[in-house]
Enzyme design. Structure first.
Site, mmCIF file in Angstrom:
data_model
loop_
_atom_site.group_PDB
_atom_site.id
_atom_site.type_symbol
_atom_site.label_atom_id
_atom_site.label_comp_id
_atom_site.label_asym_id
_atom_site.label_seq_id
_atom_site.Cartn_x
_atom_site.Cartn_y
_atom_site.Cartn_z
ATOM 1 N N ASN A 160 0.911 -1.070 0.263
ATOM 2 C CA ASN A 160 -0.248 -0.654 -0.203
ATOM 3 C C ASN A 160 0.870 1.120 -0.202
ATOM 4 O O ASN A 160 0.364 2.599 -0.267
ATOM 5 C CB ASN A 160 -1.349 0.209 1.198
ATOM 6 C CG ASN A 160 -0.213 0.069 3.024
ATOM 7 O OD1 ASN A 160 0.463 -0.568 2.239
ATOM 8 N ND2 ASN A 160 -0.865 0.405 3.838
ATOM 9 N N CYS A 180 -2.784 0.945 7.620
ATOM 10 C CA CYS A 180 -2.972 0.501 8.478
ATOM 11 C C CYS A 180 -3.478 1.301 9.752
ATOM 12 O O CYS A 180 -4.322 0.681 10.411
ATOM 13 C CB CYS A 180 -1.557 0.071 8.947
ATOM 14 S SG CYS A 180 -0.584 1.318 9.383
ATOM 15 N N GLU A 199 6.388 -3.472 12.049
ATOM 16 C CA GLU A 199 5.107 -2.530 11.893
ATOM 17 C C GLU A 199 3.737 -3.715 11.200
ATOM 18 O O GLU A 199 3.722 -3.190 9.778
ATOM 19 C CB GLU A 199 5.395 -0.823 10.489
ATOM 20 C CG GLU A 199 6.487 -0.540 10.736
ATOM 21 C CD GLU A 199 6.172 0.623 12.769
ATOM 22 O OE1 GLU A 199 4.808 1.139 12.842
ATOM 23 O OE2 GLU A 199 6.919 1.403 12.892
HETATM 24 P P1 NAP Z 1 1.672 -8.563 3.931
HETATM 25 O O1 NAP Z 1 1.322 -9.596 3.328
HETATM 26 O O2 NAP Z 1 2.441 -9.039 4.844
HETATM 27 O O3 NAP Z 1 3.261 -7.963 2.989
HETATM 28 C C1 NAP Z 1 4.346 -7.407 3.120
HETATM 29 C C2 NAP Z 1 5.566 -7.665 2.385
HETATM 30 O O4 NAP Z 1 6.033 -9.148 2.984
HETATM 31 C C3 NAP Z 1 5.714 -7.770 0.510
HETATM 32 O O5 NAP Z 1 6.897 -7.350 0.908
HETATM 33 C C4 NAP Z 1 5.458 -8.962 0.683
HETATM 34 O O6 NAP Z 1 6.025 -9.959 -0.714
HETATM 35 C C5 NAP Z 1 6.556 -9.933 2.042
HETATM 36 N N1 NAP Z 1 6.065 -11.241 2.714
HETATM 37 C C6 NAP Z 1 5.703 -11.878 2.215
HETATM 38 N N2 NAP Z 1 5.336 -13.751 3.094
HETATM 39 C C7 NAP Z 1 6.785 -12.825 3.469
HETATM 40 C C8 NAP Z 1 8.143 -14.009 4.717
HETATM 41 N N3 NAP Z 1 7.422 -14.640 4.946
HETATM 42 N N4 NAP Z 1 9.146 -12.740 4.787
HETATM 43 C C9 NAP Z 1 9.237 -11.796 4.003
HETATM 44 N N5 NAP Z 1 8.589 -11.140 3.965
HETATM 45 C C10 NAP Z 1 7.433 -11.735 3.050
HETATM 46 O O7 NAP Z 1 1.219 -7.176 4.100
HETATM 47 P P2 NAP Z 1 0.385 -6.457 2.596
HETATM 48 O O8 NAP Z 1 -0.709 -7.140 1.920
HETATM 49 O O9 NAP Z 1 1.289 -6.295 0.821
HETATM 50 O O10 NAP Z 1 0.390 -5.127 3.319
HETATM 51 C C11 NAP Z 1 -1.082 -5.168 4.168
HETATM 52 C C12 NAP Z 1 -0.463 -5.311 5.750
HETATM 53 O O11 NAP Z 1 0.044 -4.869 5.807
HETATM 54 C C13 NAP Z 1 -1.991 -4.487 6.522
HETATM 55 O O12 NAP Z 1 -1.910 -5.976 7.342
HETATM 56 C C14 NAP Z 1 -1.495 -3.249 7.001
HETATM 57 O O13 NAP Z 1 -1.916 -2.671 8.147
HETATM 58 C C15 NAP Z 1 -0.295 -4.120 7.285
HETATM 59 N N6 NAP Z 1 0.418 -2.065 7.034
HETATM 60 C C16 NAP Z 1 1.333 -2.263 8.237
HETATM 61 C C17 NAP Z 1 1.675 -0.687 8.505
HETATM 62 C C18 NAP Z 1 1.716 -0.366 10.091
HETATM 63 O O14 NAP Z 1 2.841 0.699 10.036
HETATM 64 N N7 NAP Z 1 2.311 -0.962 10.715
HETATM 65 C C19 NAP Z 1 1.923 -0.136 7.072
HETATM 66 C C20 NAP Z 1 1.345 -0.893 5.986
HETATM 67 C C21 NAP Z 1 0.392 -1.566 6.121
HETATM 68 P P3 NAP Z 1 4.793 -10.003 -1.267
HETATM 69 O O15 NAP Z 1 4.279 -8.809 -1.743
HETATM 70 O O16 NAP Z 1 5.715 -10.781 -2.493
HETATM 71 O O17 NAP Z 1 4.151 -11.472 -0.646
HETATM 72 O O1 G3H Z 2 -0.711 1.800 5.866
HETATM 73 C C1 G3H Z 2 -0.007 2.152 6.994
HETATM 74 C C2 G3H Z 2 0.630 3.253 6.387
HETATM 75 O O2 G3H Z 2 1.715 3.342 7.591
HETATM 76 C C3 G3H Z 2 -0.178 4.335 7.148
HETATM 77 O O3 G3H Z 2 0.226 5.532 6.777
HETATM 78 O O4 G3H Z 2 -1.479 6.998 8.036
HETATM 79 O O5 G3H Z 2 0.597 8.243 6.739
HETATM 80 O O6 G3H Z 2 -1.379 6.343 5.647
HETATM 81 P P1 G3H Z 2 -0.444 6.570 6.705
#
Ligand code: NAP
Ligand code: G3H
Length: 482
Positions: A162, A292, A258
């Site tokens: 995202n 997130c 995060e």
């Molecule tokens: P995701 O599926 O966990 O993927 C995140 C990253 O991890 C991608 O680069 C993914 O690669 C990689 N990945 C997947 N499996 C892995 C493994 N076994 N080991 C190491 N890396 C691996 O998350 P997403 O769908 O991209 O993002 C959405 C989620 O992120 C939501 O839950 C959101 O809340 C969270 N998020 C949190 C924050 C925060 O700051 N707290 C900010 C943004 C998003 P691939 O793309 O190749 O699968």
């Molecule tokens: O998706 C998670 C990001 O850390 C959120 O960033 O609050 O600037 O949209 P934002």
């Protein structure tokens, strides 16, 4: 410049300041969420190639760390300048690849440029300490501790789909300024935009090996990377599921995680309803709720619930939906993401929640959905929806809202809407989350604010100064003057 990223239409990976074709011959097709047309193909880098990238990155670290910090900062400044010159071009790629509106995509690139600059500045201001021994009983004045901050070595940075650029840069910049070198694992959906941004570092003249990017599916190469003994620190942003897996596999390497969120907005009787509705609308529905920090549930006091719900529906009805430049609600990243949200919507309907807004769903393009009278049986009150669906639950007291907010596996952020600041501060004290916003939507920025995560939302604190701290360790050098 950007043409070098591709060989025969396939995007290459980045090692030693060169764009490299993988020997795997395996590519992954990235489709645009806007129209499901091919946005490009990336490579699945092999384990052997990953070994070489990490070896190379480790080799580059010593000389990078020995550069004057001003020189390291100069590369970040130059890259920021280039990002500002090329932002529209990169934003268009991001819009196509991830379905963001052009405005949001441009904002992500420009925000990343500002982040590079401010991280460089904060790095230049980094202070180290000198402690005197005679402050402790029976120790001499001549014993002095030089408390240094030193890099870990090779940082593995993993970003989510995202914010593929911004959440990579938020790791790359603090790592580089403090003398670490970096291997980025690009998110598959987002890799093409990120690779373009990384080309800017190359154009800025960053020395070879200092920054590298591996592409390939996280489920195939991820476990290998996070367990690699050439990696000294991992900074990950993504789902709680993958974050937990990394924390199990990473051994004793330092982690910055995060993860997911389930941010609640608590609306009290004396809230300014116009302001509250404006903030909640933006907080819940921008980028289709795929943040997130999106507001993912609302607890509103019974006495004002009717008025609040009515105003919210009116405001949200006016949002523009689609993939155009000025739309607020964008396509979801994939059909699978849409299917999961549909499951939560069906479950809420089954458990008696009242759907008060829903116009259409066309594949992965959803118009906003609002549920009122949500109850504790509804999964949408607890699970992270990552889409444009907002559940409202009516509560009798602020205490009930606090208890429900805290009864969550997540602890990212929460918001309190009230004119009574004293009451808001008391509630903020009781909320088990990293950040509490008073009279504002939850958000990570501005990027120099701390962004702490607790519970299943993560580990550690991001934010310019805080990320710099997280990417350095303390080294104590004790001087004994006799
Ligand atoms: P995701 O599926 O966990 O993927 C995140 C990253 O991890 C991608 O680069 C993914 O690669 C990689 N990945 C997947 N499996 C892995 C493994 N076994 N080991 C190491 N890396 C691996 O998350 P997403 O769908 O991209 O993002 C959405 C989620 O992120 C939501 O839950 C959101 O809340 C969270 N998020 C949190 C924050 C925060 O700051 N707290 C900010 C943004 C998003 P691939 O793309 O190749 O699968
Ligand atoms: O998706 C998670 C990001 O850390 C959120 O960033 O609050 O600037 O949209 P934002």
């Amino acid at each position: 410049m950007f043409e070098e990223l591709q060989i025969k239409g396939v995007y290459t990976y980045f090692k030693h300041n060169a764009w490299i074709k993988s020997t795997s011959k395996k590519t992954i097709k990235v489709y645009s969420p806007n129209d499901f047309k091919l946005a490009g193909e990336i490579q699945a880098v092999t384990k052997e190639e990953a070994d070489e990238v990490i070896r190379n990155c480790s080799w580059a670290q010593q000389s990078w760390n020995s550069l004057p910090i001003q020189e390291r900062a100069s590369y970040l400044y130059k890259t920021a300048d280039l990002a500002e010159k090329n932002y529209t071009f990169i934003a268009q790629i991001l819009m196509k690849e991830n379905g963001k509106s052009l405005l949001d995509a441009e904002d992500e690139v420009l925000r990343s440029a500002a982040l590079l600059r401010q991280t460089a500045e904060e790095g230049l201001r980094l202070r180290e300490e000198l402690l005197r021994g005679d402050a402790f009983p029976q120790f001499r004045r001549g014993k002095l501790a030089l408390v240094r901050r030193v890099p870990f070595g090779v940082v593995l940075a993993i970003a989510p789909f995202n914010y593929p650029i911004n959440l990579a840069v938020s790791k790359i910049a603090p790592a580089l300024i403090t003398g670490n070198t970096v291997v980025v694992k690009a998110p598959t959906q987002g890799a093409i935009s990120l690779l373009h941004f990384v080309e800017l570092f190359r154009m800025a003249g960053l020395p070879p090996g200092v920054l590298n990017v591996i592409t390939g599916s996280g489920s195939e190469i991820g476990d290998y990377l996070v367990q690699h003994n050439g990696v000294h620190m991992i900074a990950f942003t993504g789902s709680t599921k993958v974050g937990k897996r990394i924390s199990q596999l990473a051994g004793i390497n330092p982690l910055l995680l995060e993860l997911g969120g389930k941010d609640a907005a608590i609306v009290l009787e004396d809230a300014d309803l116009d302001l509250t509705v404006k903030e909640i609308t933006a907080g819940a529905f921008s980028y289709a709720g795929q943040r997130c920090t999106a507001i993912k549930r609302v607890f509103v006091l019974d006495s004002i619930a009717d008025r609040f719900a009515q105003k919210l529906v009116t405001a949200v009805e006016h949002l523009r939906v689609g993939s155009g430049e000025d739309t607020v609600v964008c396509p979801l990243i994939s059909k699978e993401a849409g299917n999961y949200i549909q499951e939560l919507v069906d479950d809420a309907n089954k458990h008696g929640a009242k759907q008060i807004l829903c116009k259409f769903r066309n594949n992965n393009l959803w118009s906003p959905v609002i549920f009122d009278h949500v109850n504790e049986q509804c999964r949408i009150l607890w699970e992270e929806q990552f889409g444009p669906v907002l559940p409202i639950m009516r509560v009798k007291t602020a205490e009930e809202a606090i208890a429900l907010t805290n009864r969550s596996e997540y602890g990212l952020a929460a918001c309190v809407f009230t004119k009574d600041i004293e009451k808001a501060l008391k509630i903020a004290d009781q909320l088990d989350v990293g950040t509490v916003q008073i009279n504002g939507k939850s958000a990570r920025g501005p990027d120099h604010f701390p962004f702490p995560c607790i519970k299943s939302s993560g580990l550690g604190t991001q934010g310019i100064k805080y990320s710099i701290e997280a990417m350095t360790r303390i080294k104590n050098v004790v001087l004994n003057l006799h």
